[in-house]
Design a protein around this motif. Structure first.
Motif, PDB file in Angstrom:
ATOM      1  N   GLY A 173       2.272  -4.073   7.865  1.00  0.00           N
ATOM      2  CA  GLY A 173       1.851  -2.873   8.570  1.00  0.00           C
ATOM      3  C   GLY A 173       1.445  -1.756   7.626  1.00  0.00           C
ATOM      4  O   GLY A 173       0.526  -0.986   7.892  1.00  0.00           O
ATOM      5  N   LYS A 174       2.160  -1.666   6.507  1.00  0.00           N
ATOM      6  CA  LYS A 174       1.858  -0.665   5.486  1.00  0.00           C
ATOM      7  C   LYS A 174       1.739  -1.375   4.148  1.00  0.00           C
ATOM      8  O   LYS A 174       2.666  -2.046   3.713  1.00  0.00           O
ATOM      9  CB  LYS A 174       2.953   0.400   5.432  1.00  0.00           C
ATOM     10  N   PRO A 179      -4.059  -2.929   6.444  1.00  0.00           N
ATOM     11  CA  PRO A 179      -4.507  -1.564   6.743  1.00  0.00           C
ATOM     12  C   PRO A 179      -5.960  -1.317   6.354  1.00  0.00           C
ATOM     13  O   PRO A 179      -6.670  -0.568   7.036  1.00  0.00           O
ATOM     14  CB  PRO A 179      -3.556  -0.693   5.917  1.00  0.00           C
ATOM     15  N   GLN A 180      -6.419  -1.982   5.288  1.00  0.00           N
ATOM     16  CA  GLN A 180      -7.810  -1.830   4.875  1.00  0.00           C
ATOM     17  C   GLN A 180      -8.752  -2.540   5.836  1.00  0.00           C
ATOM     18  O   GLN A 180      -9.887  -2.100   6.040  1.00  0.00           O
ATOM     19  CB  GLN A 180      -7.986  -2.377   3.461  1.00  0.00           C
ATOM     20  N   ARG A 183      -8.637  -0.235   9.168  1.00  0.00           N
ATOM     21  CA  ARG A 183      -9.158   1.139   9.124  1.00  0.00           C
ATOM     22  C   ARG A 183     -10.580   1.248   9.671  1.00  0.00           C
ATOM     23  O   ARG A 183     -10.830   2.082  10.554  1.00  0.00           O
ATOM     24  CB  ARG A 183      -9.080   1.676   7.693  1.00  0.00           C
ATOM     25  N   LEU A 301       0.429  -3.914  13.928  1.00  0.00           N
ATOM     26  CA  LEU A 301      -0.548  -2.842  14.159  1.00  0.00           C
ATOM     27  C   LEU A 301      -0.085  -1.859  15.258  1.00  0.00           C
ATOM     28  O   LEU A 301       0.702  -2.215  16.113  1.00  0.00           O
ATOM     29  CB  LEU A 301      -1.904  -3.434  14.545  1.00  0.00           C
TER      30      LEU A 301
END
Length: 301
Positions: A173-174, A179-180, A183, A301
C-alpha cells in the motif's frame, strides 16, 4: 527464536520485522545508519559497513537464523556508478556476513535465507519459469541476480543450509511499485505500458514477508520463486487497479519507444516479461493469504 535481519528497515524487511514481533520472534538487525539504531525488548539494531566488511559482532549473539535483504534500490537511474552500487550492495552484504561467520564461527546460527529476484529469468511472453529454468536473462538485472545468488551459495562452504527467495513484483500500500502504478490511474491518466502483454509475477507484501519466515522455520534449501500463483499481464494489472479505484482507463498504451527514451536501459523494469511458477513453494506447504490479484489490490488500495 532470534533472527538477524539485514535490510530490516526496507519495504519487505519492515513487514518481516513486524511479523516476527507479532509471532514472538526476537529480532536483531544491521543498519549502516546510526539514527536507525533502536533497542527495545525483542528488537535491537547494530551498525555495520558492508563496503568495509565490518559489523558489530554482538549482532550475532543468540541468533538462530539470518534473513538477508540488503541491497540498494534498482529503481534509481542505471548510471555506471549506480549499477556498481546496486550489484556491490548485494554481494558485499553477503560477503560481510560470510567472512564474519568463517572467521568467528557460526555460533548458534543454523540457517540463512537471502532475497533474490525473478529478474534472473529471460524475457518471454510464453515461457513459464520454474526454478530449474535454463532460459535466463542476459542484461544487467539478470547478471546482478547471478552475482547475488553466487554470493549466497558461498555459505555452503560453512555447511550451513541456505535458501534463496526470488522475489517478484512486491505489492504494498505504501512503498514499492503499486503507488506509482495507482497514481496516474487516480488522476485519469493510467494506461498499460508498452504492449501491455508483458507478464507481471507479483506477490502481496504480507505473503512475501511470511514466505521468508516460512523458509526460516522449514530451513528451505536452494532457490524458490517468491511470487503469487496467478501472474497477470501488465494490461490486466492496470485494468484491475482502475477497477478497484473505480476509475476509467481511456488513454491508449504508453509506447515502449517513449519508455525507453525516458528510462533508457532501465525500461527493462516495466517492459520485461517473466511469467513465474509458484508450484515449488506451494508443494513445501506454504499457504498464500492473497493468491489472486483482485483481493490483494482491494486490501492495499
Amino acid at each position: 527464536m532470534k533472527v538477524l535481519i539485514t535490510g530490516a528497515t526496507g519495504l519487505v524487511g519492515t513487514a518481516i520485522t513486524r511479523q516476527c514481533r507479532e509471532a514472538g520472534v526476537d529480532v536483531h538487525y544491521l543498519t549502516t545508519r546510526q539514527e536507525k539504531i533502536r533497542e527495545e525488548p525483542g528488537y535491537r539494531g547494530f551498525l555495520w559497513d558492508p563496503a568495509q566488511r565490518t559489523l558489530d559482532p554482538r549482532s550475532f549473539d543468540g541468533v538462530h537464523a539470518v534473513i538477508n535483504l540488503a541491497g540498494t534500490s534498482i529503481s534509481q537511474p542505471w548510471t555506471p556508478s549506480n549499477k556498481r552500487k546496486i550489484q556491490q550492495s548485494r554481494t558485499d552484504s553477503l560477503d560481510t556476513l560470510f567472512r564474519h561467520m568463517k572467521t568467528n564461527g557460526k555460533g548458534q546460527v543454523e540457517y540463512l535465507v537471502s532475497a533474490s529476484a525473478i529478474g534472473i529469468y529471460g524475457h518471454s511472453f510464453t515461457d513459464y519459469h520454474m526454478e530449474s529454468s535454463t532460459h535466463t536473462g542476459e542484461g544487467f538485472l539478470a547478471e546482478t541476480v547471478r552475482q547475488w545468488e553466487d554470493a549466497a551459495r558461498a555459505f555452503e562452504a560453512l555447511e550451513m543450509p541456505c535458501g534463496m527467495l526470488r522475489l517478484g513484483l512486491v505489492l504494498a500500500g505504501k512503498g514499492g511499485a503499486l503507488p506509482q502504478i495507482a497514481r496516474p490511474v487516480r488522476f485519469y491518466a493510467g494506461a498499460p505500458l508498452g504492449s501491455g502483454r508483458q507478464w507481471q509475477s507479483w506477490i502481496h507484501l504480507e505473503d512475501a514477508a511470511a514466505m521468508f519466515l516460512f523458509a526460516v522455520h522449514q530451513q528451505l534449501e536452494g532457490v524458490y520463486n517468491a511470487v503469487a500463483p496467478n501472474p497477470v499481464t501488465n494490461a490486466k494489472l492496470t485494468r484491475q487497479v482502475a477497477e478497484v479505484l473505480n476509475k476509467p482507463i481511456w488513454l491508449p498504451r504508453v509506447p515502449a519507444a517513449i519508455l525507453k527514451l525516458l528510462m533508457g536501459e532501465r525500461a527493462e523494469l516495466v517492459l520485461g516479461s517473466q511469467r513465474v511458477c509458484a508450484d515449488k513453494i506451494k508443494m513445501e506447504g506454504f499457504t498464500y493469504t492473497f493468491a489472486n490479484l483482485r483481493p490483494a489490490l482491494e486490501d492495499l488500495l
